[in-house]
Design a protein around this motif. Structure first.
Motif, PDB file in Angstrom:
ATOM      1  N   VAL A 138      18.205   1.415  23.823  1.00  0.00           N
ATOM      2  CA  VAL A 138      17.365   1.657  22.651  1.00  0.00           C
ATOM      3  C   VAL A 138      16.674   3.019  22.714  1.00  0.00           C
ATOM      4  O   VAL A 138      16.653   3.770  21.726  1.00  0.00           O
ATOM      5  N   GLY A 139      16.092   3.348  23.872  1.00  0.00           N
ATOM      6  CA  GLY A 139      15.326   4.582  24.006  1.00  0.00           C
ATOM      7  C   GLY A 139      16.159   5.824  23.774  1.00  0.00           C
ATOM      8  O   GLY A 139      15.731   6.759  23.071  1.00  0.00           O
ATOM      9  N   VAL A 140      17.353   5.861  24.345  1.00  0.00           N
ATOM     10  CA  VAL A 140      18.221   7.035  24.186  1.00  0.00           C
ATOM     11  C   VAL A 140      18.629   7.187  22.717  1.00  0.00           C
ATOM     12  O   VAL A 140      18.653   8.298  22.173  1.00  0.00           O
ATOM     13  N   TRP A 141      18.932   6.059  22.054  1.00  0.00           N
ATOM     14  CA  TRP A 141      19.280   6.118  20.626  1.00  0.00           C
ATOM     15  C   TRP A 141      18.109   6.653  19.811  1.00  0.00           C
ATOM     16  O   TRP A 141      18.289   7.520  18.945  1.00  0.00           O
ATOM     17  N   PHE A 142      16.903   6.161  20.063  1.00  0.00           N
ATOM     18  CA  PHE A 142      15.724   6.599  19.313  1.00  0.00           C
ATOM     19  C   PHE A 142      15.469   8.084  19.530  1.00  0.00           C
ATOM     20  O   PHE A 142      15.146   8.816  18.585  1.00  0.00           O
ATOM     21  N   LEU A 143      15.623   8.539  20.757  1.00  0.00           N
ATOM     22  CA  LEU A 143      15.405   9.948  21.072  1.00  0.00           C
ATOM     23  C   LEU A 143      16.367  10.837  20.284  1.00  0.00           C
ATOM     24  O   LEU A 143      15.952  11.837  19.684  1.00  0.00           O
ATOM     25  N   ASN A 144      17.627  10.475  20.265  1.00  0.00           N
ATOM     26  CA  ASN A 144      18.645  11.333  19.656  1.00  0.00           C
ATOM     27  C   ASN A 144      18.729  11.211  18.142  1.00  0.00           C
ATOM     28  O   ASN A 144      19.145  12.164  17.462  1.00  0.00           O
ATOM     29  N   GLU A 145      18.333  10.070  17.597  1.00  0.00           N
ATOM     30  CA  GLU A 145      18.524   9.839  16.165  1.00  0.00           C
ATOM     31  C   GLU A 145      17.252   9.938  15.328  1.00  0.00           C
ATOM     32  O   GLU A 145      17.313  10.232  14.137  1.00  0.00           O
ATOM     33  N   LYS A 146      16.098   9.675  15.914  1.00  0.00           N
ATOM     34  CA  LYS A 146      14.882   9.548  15.114  1.00  0.00           C
ATOM     35  C   LYS A 146      13.804  10.581  15.409  1.00  0.00           C
ATOM     36  O   LYS A 146      12.992  10.886  14.530  1.00  0.00           O
ATOM     37  N   MET A 147      13.753  11.113  16.608  1.00  0.00           N
ATOM     38  CA  MET A 147      12.630  11.973  16.987  1.00  0.00           C
ATOM     39  C   MET A 147      12.811  13.403  16.501  1.00  0.00           C
ATOM     40  O   MET A 147      13.939  13.881  16.311  1.00  0.00           O
ATOM     41  N   SER A 148      11.675  14.068  16.292  1.00  0.00           N
ATOM     42  CA  SER A 148      11.678  15.449  15.802  1.00  0.00           C
ATOM     43  C   SER A 148      11.667  16.414  16.988  1.00  0.00           C
ATOM     44  O   SER A 148      10.606  16.786  17.508  1.00  0.00           O
ATOM     45  N   ILE A 149      12.891  16.787  17.423  1.00  0.00           N
ATOM     46  CA  ILE A 149      13.062  17.691  18.562  1.00  0.00           C
ATOM     47  C   ILE A 149      14.096  18.735  18.172  1.00  0.00           C
ATOM     48  O   ILE A 149      15.150  18.388  17.617  1.00  0.00           O
ATOM     49  N   PRO A 150      13.824  20.027  18.438  1.00  0.00           N
ATOM     50  CA  PRO A 150      14.800  21.063  18.095  1.00  0.00           C
ATOM     51  C   PRO A 150      16.177  20.767  18.695  1.00  0.00           C
ATOM     52  O   PRO A 150      16.279  20.315  19.839  1.00  0.00           O
ATOM     53  N   ALA A 151      17.239  21.018  17.924  1.00  0.00           N
ATOM     54  CA  ALA A 151      18.602  20.683  18.355  1.00  0.00           C
ATOM     55  C   ALA A 151      18.973  21.361  19.671  1.00  0.00           C
ATOM     56  O   ALA A 151      19.661  20.760  20.518  1.00  0.00           O
ATOM     57  N   ASN A 152      18.480  22.591  19.863  1.00  0.00           N
ATOM     58  CA  ASN A 152      18.852  23.310  21.088  1.00  0.00           C
ATOM     59  C   ASN A 152      18.116  22.807  22.329  1.00  0.00           C
ATOM     60  O   ASN A 152      18.411  23.228  23.447  1.00  0.00           O
ATOM     61  N   ARG A 153      17.155  21.882  22.145  1.00  0.00           N
ATOM     62  CA  ARG A 153      16.435  21.312  23.287  1.00  0.00           C
ATOM     63  C   ARG A 153      16.760  19.827  23.502  1.00  0.00           C
ATOM     64  O   ARG A 153      16.198  19.183  24.389  1.00  0.00           O
ATOM     65  N   MET A 154      17.679  19.287  22.703  1.00  0.00           N
ATOM     66  CA  MET A 154      18.008  17.872  22.815  1.00  0.00           C
ATOM     67  C   MET A 154      18.683  17.549  24.148  1.00  0.00           C
ATOM     68  O   MET A 154      18.446  16.479  24.732  1.00  0.00           O
ATOM     69  N   TYR A 155      19.508  18.451  24.638  1.00  0.00           N
ATOM     70  CA  TYR A 155      20.167  18.234  25.937  1.00  0.00           C
ATOM     71  C   TYR A 155      19.128  18.088  27.047  1.00  0.00           C
ATOM     72  O   TYR A 155      19.170  17.147  27.853  1.00  0.00           O
ATOM     73  N   ALA A 156      18.153  19.006  27.061  1.00  0.00           N
ATOM     74  CA  ALA A 156      17.088  18.949  28.070  1.00  0.00           C
ATOM     75  C   ALA A 156      16.239  17.690  27.887  1.00  0.00           C
ATOM     76  O   ALA A 156      15.840  17.041  28.866  1.00  0.00           O
ATOM     77  N   GLY A 176       0.979   6.144  18.929  1.00  0.00           N
ATOM     78  CA  GLY A 176       0.318   7.199  18.170  1.00  0.00           C
ATOM     79  C   GLY A 176       0.938   8.555  18.431  1.00  0.00           C
ATOM     80  O   GLY A 176       1.103   9.383  17.523  1.00  0.00           O
ATOM     81  N   ASN A 177       1.321   8.801  19.685  1.00  0.00           N
ATOM     82  CA  ASN A 177       1.951  10.065  20.052  1.00  0.00           C
ATOM     83  C   ASN A 177       3.309  10.224  19.367  1.00  0.00           C
ATOM     84  O   ASN A 177       3.672  11.306  18.897  1.00  0.00           O
ATOM     85  N   ILE A 178       4.070   9.134  19.300  1.00  0.00           N
ATOM     86  CA  ILE A 178       5.382   9.175  18.655  1.00  0.00           C
ATOM     87  C   ILE A 178       5.239   9.388  17.152  1.00  0.00           C
ATOM     88  O   ILE A 178       6.002  10.156  16.540  1.00  0.00           O
ATOM     89  N   ILE A 179       4.255   8.721  16.527  1.00  0.00           N
ATOM     90  CA  ILE A 179       4.011   8.924  15.096  1.00  0.00           C
ATOM     91  C   ILE A 179       3.672  10.389  14.808  1.00  0.00           C
ATOM     92  O   ILE A 179       4.153  10.979  13.838  1.00  0.00           O
ATOM     93  N   LEU A 180       2.848  10.989  15.676  1.00  0.00           N
ATOM     94  CA  LEU A 180       2.512  12.402  15.499  1.00  0.00           C
ATOM     95  C   LEU A 180       3.758  13.271  15.573  1.00  0.00           C
ATOM     96  O   LEU A 180       3.895  14.248  14.825  1.00  0.00           O
ATOM     97  N   ASN A 181       4.693  12.908  16.460  1.00  0.00           N
ATOM     98  CA  ASN A 181       5.943  13.667  16.562  1.00  0.00           C
ATOM     99  C   ASN A 181       6.764  13.541  15.282  1.00  0.00           C
ATOM    100  O   ASN A 181       7.331  14.521  14.790  1.00  0.00           O
ATOM    101  N   LEU A 182       6.830  12.334  14.732  1.00  0.00           N
ATOM    102  CA  LEU A 182       7.628  12.113  13.517  1.00  0.00           C
ATOM    103  C   LEU A 182       7.077  12.888  12.330  1.00  0.00           C
ATOM    104  O   LEU A 182       7.834  13.373  11.481  1.00  0.00           O
ATOM    105  N   PHE A 183       5.741  13.048  12.271  1.00  0.00           N
ATOM    106  CA  PHE A 183       5.126  13.737  11.135  1.00  0.00           C
ATOM    107  C   PHE A 183       4.982  15.243  11.355  1.00  0.00           C
ATOM    108  O   PHE A 183       5.095  16.017  10.408  1.00  0.00           O
ATOM    109  N   PHE A 184       4.711  15.666  12.603  1.00  0.00           N
ATOM    110  CA  PHE A 184       4.333  17.063  12.833  1.00  0.00           C
ATOM    111  C   PHE A 184       5.184  17.816  13.851  1.00  0.00           C
ATOM    112  O   PHE A 184       5.058  19.027  13.976  1.00  0.00           O
TER     113      PHE A 184
END
Length: 488
Positions: free
Chosen positions: A85-103, A227-235
């Motif tokens: 579940v965690g790996v799927w959420f990280l790759n599909e839902k979180m707001s992370i720059p594409a060039n840093r997804m590998y890291a 709360g930290n994850i919600i902040l990531n999704l919005f900001f």
């Protein structure tokens, strides 16, 4: 505290705002899975301390071995869930720059290993606390702090991606600390020798306790990591970096009050186990006040000098960091007077109704924070919601503990709540007024720190302490003065 704050500065500068934020939020995703383990960890601590209070050595052995068995089984379950579940959420839902997804994926894997190591360490840590060997915690904490400081400087020498290298080094520190804890416990406590046990009755009692505590543990994790994850999704990760820095400041400052409560908690549980109700109540009232005063004394200079401290401390201050730091310290002050109440509640073992009411209130943090942000609220609104709900939870605790341990709400409000509110107002009014009038520079910083120390000390001594506590403090002061004078 100094090592922790300096380490944060070096790491932020070495990783950059985005990578620092990625590390914090990915670690938060992994920590979310402690929903499954948090309640059992509390059960382990309670049962070990309770058996020690009863002076039952064989019971201690059984509880310790059962605890390790539980944590090993949970570790396997959590690893499977995170990988699914965690790996799927990280790759599909979180707001992370594409060039840093590998890291980010590597960060998650090493965060999982670190999480499992810390999970298995719970019975050992609980045993040290139950035996009140706080010096062991102090030395191991120094070792851990120095190790993290070394990591901060090693990042700049990273032979590959700095974020991945940092994750590896942090995992290594967790392994080293775990080995130190394990070695210490095996040498000093006879019960800390693991034997596979399947005591059905004991496991039933522990899971029964943990089952209802699951609500409280889950609500706290959803409040913080959710709360930290919600902040990531919005900001995005930049705001996670700001909150991560605020958490670092909070952890450094609240460490003293936390250590005080860590030493006090076993006494509350043991006094309940031995039936010493009067002593338990004394510990609750004094523990709540003294932990608040420690935190107020340390946090007030930071609250009135937040911007200046961050500018001097960090070469790069992420947006929102100043208000995050101030709000998270206010939240810590709000929470610390409840900690003895929570310990007393856990000591009873009869936690069903309490967790339904108080845990239910805390769970509201996540949906209310989401609604605030969805309506256009600022990132800081997440912490404002947490502070308001913290006060509601305190009111609920006072109501519930009347029937659980015979706590007098009136006495608590008089001896603790109104006392700390009055002390806080008297301590803060002059420093806050000065901070609004004086220009921000080094001289102002020194003046405000001195004023904060004077006003908080005087307010705590004359208003916060009773006559017996003032006499005790004066006698200790005279003893210290005599020793220093004799040395000369």
């Amino acid at each position: 505290m100094v090592i922790s704050l300096y380490t944060s500065r070096v790491i932020l500068n070495a990783l950059g705002v985005n990578d620092f934020g990625i590390y914090n939020v990915v670690g938060g995703v992994v920590a979310m899975f402690s929903i499954l383990s948090g309640s059992l960890s509390a059960a382990i601590s309670r049962f070990i301390t309770f058996e020690l209070g009863k002076k039952d050595e064989e019971g201690l052995r059984k509880v310790f071995s059962a605890s390790v068995t539980i944590q090993l089984a949970l570790s396997a379950i959590i690893v499977v869930l995170i990988e699914a579940v965690g790996v799927w959420f990280l790759n599909e839902k979180m707001s992370i720059p594409a060039n840093r997804m590998y890291a980010a994926n590597w960060v998650m894997q090493f965060s999982v290993i670190t999480f499992v190591i810390n999970l298995v360490s719970v019975p050992y840590n609980a045993t040290i606390i139950a035996h009140e060997r706080m010096s062991a915690f102090a030395y191991i904490s120094i070792f851990e702090g120095v190790g993290k400081l070394a990591i901060a400087f090693l990042i700049t020498l990273a032979p590959f991606d700095r974020l991945i290298f940092y994750s590896i080094l942090m995992c290594s520190i967790a392994v080293a600390v775990r080995l130190v804890y394990g070695t210490y416990c095996k040498r000093h406590f006879v019960e800390c020798t693991y034997h596979f046990r399947w005591d059905k009755e004991l496991l039933k009692r522990m899971f029964g306790f943990a089952g209802w505590n699951f609500i409280g543990a889950t609500s706290a994790i959803l409040r913080d990591q959710g709360g930290n994850i919600i902040l990531n999704l919005f900001f995005g990760p930049a705001v996670n970096a700001a909150r991560g820095i605020a958490n670092q400041v909070n952890n450094a400052i609240t460490g003293f009050a936390t250590n005080f409560m860590t030493a006090l908690n076993p006494q509350i549980t043991k006094s309940y186990a031995s039936g010493d109700h009067e002593y338990m109540m004394t510990l609750i009232y004094q523990g709540a006040r003294l932990s608040f005063y420690m935190l107020l004394f340390l946090s007030l200079p930071v609250l009135v000098n937040t911007h200046y401290i961050l500018v001097v401390w960090l070469k790069l201050v992420p947006e929102h960091t100043v208000v995050f730091v101030q709000l998270i310290l206010i939240f810590a002050l709000s929470e610390c007077i409840s900690n003895p109440l929570v310990t007393a509640m856990l000591a009873t073992g009869n936690i069903k109704n309490y967790q339904i009411v108080v845990g239910g209130l805390q769970i509201l943090n996540l949906p209310l924070s989401y609604i605030c942000l969805k309506m256009g609220g600022s990132p800081e609104s997440v912490l404002v919601v947490a502070i308001i709900i913290s006060q509601c939870c305190l009111a609920a605790r006072l109501y519930m503990l009347r029937g659980m341990i015979g706590l007098s709400s009136k006495k608590y409000l008089t001896k603790v709540y109104f006392n700390v509110v009055i002390v806080s107002i008297l301590a803060a009014c002059i420093p806050v007024a000065l901070s609004l009038r004086l220009h921000e520079d080094f001289l102002t910083f020194i003046i405000l720190c001195i004023v904060c120390v004077l006003t908080s000390s005087l307010a705590i001594f004359f208003i916060g302490c009773n006559s017996r506590e003032r006499t005790f403090a004066m006698n200790k002061g005279k003893e210290l003065f005599t020793k220093l004078h004799n040395k000369k």
